[in-house]
Design an enzyme around this catalytic site. Structure first.
Site, short mmCIF file in Angstrom:
data_model
loop_
_atom_site.label_atom_id
_atom_site.label_comp_id
_atom_site.label_asym_id
_atom_site.label_seq_id
_atom_site.Cartn_x
_atom_site.Cartn_y
_atom_site.Cartn_z
N ASP A 134 0.82 -1.22 0.00
CA ASP A 134 0.00 0.00 0.00
C ASP A 134 0.86 1.27 0.00
OD1 ASP A 134 -2.10 -1.72 0.24
OD2 ASP A 134 -2.92 -0.81 2.05
N ASP A 135 0.24 2.33 -0.44
CA ASP A 135 0.76 3.71 -0.28
C ASP A 135 1.87 4.11 -1.25
OD1 ASP A 135 -1.05 3.78 1.77
OD2 ASP A 135 0.43 3.66 3.36
N HIS A 154 -5.92 3.02 -4.47
CA HIS A 154 -5.91 3.28 -3.02
C HIS A 154 -6.28 4.74 -2.75
CE1 HIS A 154 -5.02 2.32 1.10
NE2 HIS A 154 -3.87 2.93 1.17
N HIS A 205 -5.41 9.78 -0.24
CA HIS A 205 -5.34 9.01 1.01
C HIS A 205 -6.07 9.70 2.15
CE1 HIS A 205 -3.83 6.15 3.99
NE2 HIS A 205 -3.40 5.42 2.99
N HIS A 247 3.80 -2.18 3.22
CA HIS A 247 3.74 -0.80 2.73
C HIS A 247 4.94 -0.50 1.84
CE1 HIS A 247 0.89 -0.74 6.02
NE2 HIS A 247 0.27 0.15 5.29
ZN ZN Z 1 -2.80 3.41 2.94
#
Ligand code: ZN
Length: 406
Positions: free
Chosen positions: A225-226, A275, A279, A366
């Site tokens: 993620d991210d 995603h 955010h 991540h």
């Molecule tokens: Zn995230």
């Protein structure tokens, strides 16, 4: 401590040439507050110092305010290399408590002359334009404060391929809503004192690499993620080296910055999921805001890679049925959490993954921390030893469907 760190940094710059060009820094926290900060590091030191000191100021103000509940701090950006000399960056701050506050700050910097530029350096005859700009502003924002507007200066502006956009902070303009106040002026209608290079984007569709997975295989899906981030390339190299693959849930605002890496990501048989764009904590947003967060990210990924994601991972893992009804993508959570951001070391990450993993697991990592990159080879090697094969989330879901159909 400070000195040691500085010496280390200088060594690192000298030895390994840490300078790889601009990058986007991402800082996401989910403790007392929901914090999502994304901003560019340009490697132009004076500009970087100005940006990071502004962000620190915003962060410190946020902390000092000690808001009740779970307040949110979202910092996002725009980045434009106007031409080979000039960089334009905007930093957008959104603070969500019982109400929402929006703020903007922009920086325009000439790398060759080492100077910050103002609107006067960009646009000829600003004095003449002033009247028209203010007239347009009053037309657009009828409840704006006239006195403020008549004396307002053009401190904040961005430049993209089509427009010069002037911003005013809503608090100063005294409009009734909290959204940023802005006016787009088409570049064609201005006498510009500088050249503006338009960005060319190529769109070439990349097919997934086919894998040979049989129905009986014990499979897991690694998810990241991210990203994308400066670590993404390292993650891709590791996955390739160990004949593994992953699914990357990307933050939309960073996508164009790492376009080439994303093409490679798909070519190597990985998958890209959505995603959101900035955010933010999505269940607090309106239907339109949610849809914009999702569609802007879809468009960015499509524009840069030619691929349209089918998967969505909600920010902070937070969702409800209302949110689900707004988003026409498959929601993907996880059953194994490496908690990489918390344990920050290979041993801890390994323990968290191995204690919960089973056939069909979706494992969360991540894509913006060095320790996740460091742990990854060990995690993959151990999972392989235990007989697991790696698939993307879509492949995993497909396999589940086939098995359930029997
Ligand atoms: Zn995230």
């Amino acid at each position: 401590m400070g000195r040691k760190l500085r010496v280390l940094l200088i060594m690192c710059l000298l030895v390994s040439g840490c300078g790889k060009g601009p990058e986007i820094l991402t800082d996401i926290e989910n403790k007392k507050a929901l914090v999502s900060i994304n901003y560019p590091v340009t490697e132009v030191s004076e500009l970087d110092e100005a940006i990071s000191s502004y962000i620190n100021k915003v962060k410190n103000e946020f902390k000092r305010n000690n808001y009740k509940g779970k307040p949110e701090l979202n910092i996002s950006y725009t980045y434009k290399e106007v031409n080979s000399e000039i960089i334009n960056v905007s930093i957008l701050t959104e603070i969500v408590t019982d109400k929402t506050i929006n703020k903007i700050k922009t920086f325009t910097y000439n790398k060759n002359t080492n100077k910050f530029l103002t609107m006067d350096d960009i646009v000829d005859d600003l004095d003449v334009l002033d009247y028209d700009i203010k007239k347009e502003m009053l037309k657009k924002y009828q409840n704006a404060d006239m006195d403020y507007l008549s004396s307002a200066s053009y401190d904040f502006f961005t430049i993209d391929d089509d427009n010069l956009t002037i911003y005013f902070n809503p608090a100063e303009l005294k409009t009734t809503d909290s959204n940023l106040v802005y006016l787009d002026i088409p570049l064609d209608s201005l006498n510009l004192l500088i050249d503006v290079d338009k960005q060319e984007e190529t769109t070439n569709y990349t097919n997934f690499k086919k894998k040979t997975i049989s129905e009986e295989d014990k499979v897991v899906a690694l998810t990241f993620d991210d990203g994308p981030s400066k670590y993404t390339k390292d993650i891709l190299d590791i996955l390739k080296r160990y004949d593994a693959c992953g699914t990357f849930f990307l933050i939309g605002n960073k996508v164009s910055f790492y376009g080439n890496i994303l093409k490679e990501m798909l070519q190597n048989g990985n998958e890209i999921g959505n995603h959101s764009y900035d955010h933010k904590y999505l269940t607090r947003l309106s239907e339109n805001e949610v849809k914009e967060e999702v569609s802007k990210t879809q468009e960015e990924i499509k524009r840069v890679t030619g691929f349209t994601p089918k998967l969505f991972r909600p920010t902070y893992g937070g969702y409800n049925n209302t949110l689900k009804s707004y988003i026409d993508l498959t929601f993907v959570l996880w059953d194994v959490d490496s908690r990489d951001w918390e344990v920050k070391n290979t041993e801890g990450i390994m323990n968290n993954v191995l204690k919960d993993v089973k056939a069909g697991s979706i494992i969360l990592f991540h894509d913006n921390h060095e320790y996740s990159v460091k742990a990854l080879p060990e995690v993959i090697k151990e999972l392989k030893k235990r007989g697991y094969k790696f698939v993307t989330v879509s492949e995993l879901l497909e396999l589940k469907k086939i098995r359930e159909g029997q």
